[in-house]
Scaffold this active site. Sequence first.
Site, PDB file in Angstrom:
ATOM      1  N   ASN A   9     -22.263  -2.642  29.024  1.00 25.89           N
ATOM      2  CA  ASN A   9     -22.193  -2.705  30.478  1.00 25.89           C
ATOM      3  C   ASN A   9     -23.481  -3.384  30.939  1.00 25.89           C
ATOM      4  O   ASN A   9     -24.532  -2.761  30.929  1.00 25.89           O
ATOM      5  CB  ASN A   9     -22.079  -1.286  31.057  1.00 25.89           C
ATOM      6  CG  ASN A   9     -22.125  -1.292  32.580  1.00 25.89           C
ATOM      7  OD1 ASN A   9     -22.104  -2.350  33.209  1.00 25.89           O
ATOM      8  ND2 ASN A   9     -22.183  -0.102  33.176  1.00 25.89           N
ATOM      9  N   TRP A  10     -23.345  -4.642  31.287  1.00 30.77           N
ATOM     10  CA  TRP A  10     -24.545  -5.413  31.660  1.00 30.77           C
ATOM     11  C   TRP A  10     -25.086  -5.026  33.027  1.00 30.77           C
ATOM     12  O   TRP A  10     -26.155  -5.444  33.415  1.00 30.77           O
ATOM     13  CB  TRP A  10     -24.229  -6.919  31.651  1.00 30.77           C
ATOM     14  CG  TRP A  10     -23.967  -7.505  30.305  1.00 30.77           C
ATOM     15  CD1 TRP A  10     -23.905  -6.854  29.096  1.00 30.77           C
ATOM     16  CD2 TRP A  10     -23.734  -8.899  30.003  1.00 30.77           C
ATOM     17  NE1 TRP A  10     -23.653  -7.741  28.084  1.00 30.77           N
ATOM     18  CE2 TRP A  10     -23.541  -9.010  28.615  1.00 30.77           C
ATOM     19  CE3 TRP A  10     -23.665 -10.049  30.789  1.00 30.77           C
ATOM     20  CZ2 TRP A  10     -23.280 -10.236  27.990  1.00 30.77           C
ATOM     21  CZ3 TRP A  10     -23.403 -11.267  30.176  1.00 30.77           C
ATOM     22  CH2 TRP A  10     -23.227 -11.350  28.783  1.00 30.77           C
ATOM     23  N   LYS A  11     -24.303  -4.268  33.804  1.00 31.07           N
ATOM     24  CA  LYS A  11     -24.685  -3.902  35.169  1.00 31.07           C
ATOM     25  C   LYS A  11     -25.052  -5.174  35.948  1.00 31.07           C
ATOM     26  O   LYS A  11     -24.414  -6.208  35.762  1.00 31.07           O
ATOM     27  CB  LYS A  11     -25.790  -2.847  35.135  1.00 31.07           C
ATOM     28  CG  LYS A  11     -25.387  -1.651  34.241  1.00 31.07           C
ATOM     29  CD  LYS A  11     -26.272  -0.472  34.321  1.00 31.07           C
ATOM     30  CE  LYS A  11     -25.756   0.634  33.411  1.00 31.07           C
ATOM     31  NZ  LYS A  11     -26.540   1.850  33.482  1.00 31.07           N
ATOM     32  N   HIS A  94     -17.919   4.322  37.335  1.00 30.49           N
ATOM     33  CA  HIS A  94     -19.266   4.492  36.792  1.00 30.49           C
ATOM     34  C   HIS A  94     -20.103   5.349  37.749  1.00 30.49           C
ATOM     35  O   HIS A  94     -19.951   5.256  38.963  1.00 30.49           O
ATOM     36  CB  HIS A  94     -19.919   3.122  36.575  1.00 30.49           C
ATOM     37  CG  HIS A  94     -21.167   3.218  35.762  1.00 30.49           C
ATOM     38  ND1 HIS A  94     -22.371   3.611  36.299  1.00 30.49           N
ATOM     39  CD2 HIS A  94     -21.380   3.019  34.433  1.00 30.49           C
ATOM     40  CE1 HIS A  94     -23.283   3.631  35.330  1.00 30.49           C
ATOM     41  NE2 HIS A  94     -22.709   3.281  34.190  1.00 30.49           N
ATOM     42  N   GLU A  96     -23.006   5.046  38.749  1.00 31.32           N
ATOM     43  CA  GLU A  96     -23.771   4.269  39.736  1.00 31.32           C
ATOM     44  C   GLU A  96     -22.891   3.890  40.919  1.00 31.32           C
ATOM     45  O   GLU A  96     -23.358   3.816  42.059  1.00 31.32           O
ATOM     46  CB  GLU A  96     -24.394   3.035  39.057  1.00 31.32           C
ATOM     47  CG  GLU A  96     -25.560   3.448  38.158  1.00 31.32           C
ATOM     48  CD  GLU A  96     -25.792   2.554  36.954  1.00 31.32           C
ATOM     49  OE1 GLU A  96     -25.272   1.434  36.907  1.00 31.32           O
ATOM     50  OE2 GLU A  96     -26.508   3.010  36.033  1.00 31.32           O
ATOM     51  N   GLU A 166     -20.348   9.857  30.223  1.00 28.82           N
ATOM     52  CA  GLU A 166     -21.728   9.431  30.470  1.00 28.82           C
ATOM     53  C   GLU A 166     -22.458  10.491  31.293  1.00 28.82           C
ATOM     54  O   GLU A 166     -22.338  10.516  32.529  1.00 28.82           O
ATOM     55  CB  GLU A 166     -21.746   8.107  31.247  1.00 28.82           C
ATOM     56  CG  GLU A 166     -21.090   6.959  30.519  1.00 28.82           C
ATOM     57  CD  GLU A 166     -21.672   5.616  30.954  1.00 28.82           C
ATOM     58  OE1 GLU A 166     -22.111   4.878  30.072  1.00 28.82           O
ATOM     59  OE2 GLU A 166     -21.714   5.320  32.165  1.00 28.82           O
ATOM     60  N   GLY A 172     -30.084   5.364  31.478  1.00 30.26           N
ATOM     61  CA  GLY A 172     -31.284   4.588  31.805  1.00 30.26           C
ATOM     62  C   GLY A 172     -32.569   5.389  31.770  1.00 30.26           C
ATOM     63  O   GLY A 172     -33.604   4.931  32.239  1.00 30.26           O
ATOM     64  N   SER A 212     -28.203   5.884  27.307  1.00 31.62           N
ATOM     65  CA  SER A 212     -29.328   5.593  26.404  1.00 31.62           C
ATOM     66  C   SER A 212     -28.909   5.529  24.933  1.00 31.62           C
ATOM     67  O   SER A 212     -29.663   5.931  24.044  1.00 31.62           O
ATOM     68  CB  SER A 212     -30.462   6.613  26.599  1.00 31.62           C
ATOM     69  OG  SER A 212     -30.937   6.562  27.925  1.00 31.62           O
ATOM     70  N   GLY A 233     -25.721   0.407  28.123  1.00 30.36           N
ATOM     71  CA  GLY A 233     -26.361  -0.314  29.216  1.00 30.36           C
ATOM     72  C   GLY A 233     -27.514  -1.160  28.692  1.00 30.36           C
ATOM     73  O   GLY A 233     -27.322  -2.258  28.170  1.00 30.36           O
ATOM     74  N   GLY A 234     -28.718  -0.646  28.802  1.00 27.11           N
ATOM     75  CA  GLY A 234     -29.932  -1.399  28.465  1.00 27.11           C
ATOM     76  C   GLY A 234     -29.875  -2.105  27.116  1.00 27.11           C
ATOM     77  O   GLY A 234     -30.253  -3.277  26.999  1.00 27.11           O
TER      78      GLY A 234
HETATM   79  P1  13P Z   1     -28.051   2.980  29.433  1.00 21.84           P
HETATM   80  O1  13P Z   1     -27.544   2.670  28.066  1.00 21.84           O
HETATM   81  O2  13P Z   1     -29.007   1.944  29.966  1.00 21.84           O
HETATM   82  O3  13P Z   1     -28.592   4.380  29.545  1.00 21.84           O
HETATM   83  O4  13P Z   1     -26.803   2.906  30.435  1.00 21.84           O
HETATM   84  C1  13P Z   1     -25.657   3.610  30.092  1.00 21.84           C
HETATM   85  C2  13P Z   1     -24.589   3.241  31.029  1.00 21.84           C
HETATM   86  O5  13P Z   1     -24.634   3.567  32.196  1.00 21.84           O
HETATM   87  C3  13P Z   1     -23.482   2.425  30.524  1.00 21.84           C
HETATM   88  O6  13P Z   1     -22.458   2.340  31.448  1.00 21.84           O
END
Ligand code: 13P
Length: 250
Positions: A9-11, A94, A96, A166, A172, A212, A233-234
């Site tokens: 997930n590149w956000k 998600h 967010e 999640e 994050g 994470s 994510g990251g």
């Molecule tokens: P991180 O891997 O950066 O914690 O993000 C997880 C996430 O929200 C994937 O959708």
Amino acid sequence: MRKPIIAGNWKMNKTPAEAEALVNELKPLVKDAACDVVVCVPAVDFAAVKGAIEGSNIHLGAQNVHFAASGAYTGELSADMLKAAGVEYVIIGHSERRQYFGETDKTVNQRVRAAVAAGLKVILCVGENKEEREASYTDALVEYQTLIALNGLTEAEVADVIIAYEPVWAIGTGLTATDEQANETIGVIRKAVARKYGSDIGDKIRIQYGGSMNPKNVKGLMAQPEIDGGLIGGASLKAPDFSLVVNYDK
Ligand code: 13P
């Protein structure tokens, strides 16, 4: 057996040029993956990524979808628009989106129904925040989030949905759920699906962990029997890191 699925997930990261470079670097590194590999990218990157992944084992995903077919919904994209752009997968619900953009269980359900009806593969996100975990609400909350989001789908449609567990406190933050915590809560989600839709569907549905997840902790998490993959994510923003996650079994 359930085929694992690892999705990035590149956000809100990567311009089209950066997206193309990342995917081109990633392709040779993940070509022998035993799992399904997906990158969920910003909409402005669809064309660049679609071109770059052609002929590879990487699949294109989006990060949200609207429930209406068309109309006065400024800033939104319909399922048919995503399909026309070559998108196969879509993240819905998600944390967010729930936290910053007013997404509710009801709108998550509407989006899931529209996406499934259009033939998109849904990655449905559920998970508790820190206060909810500390108050022991985790199980009740993830069961509720899951079942309300799937409401209205047929059993066969439910079996094709991918759920991403999640925990919000792990996103994050560098804090990961322990292997056992992640396994246990994913087991709770699977049982809830099995109770409502039957044990066949419970056995079939794929449930990822997200929060994470990285090259260091992926092996331990993926060794858990309930965990069928990851939403990253990251660690999905750099090809070497993401490929190490994808190749966790090598
Ligand atoms: P991180 O891997 O950066 O914690 O993000 C997880 C996430 O929200 C994937 O959708």
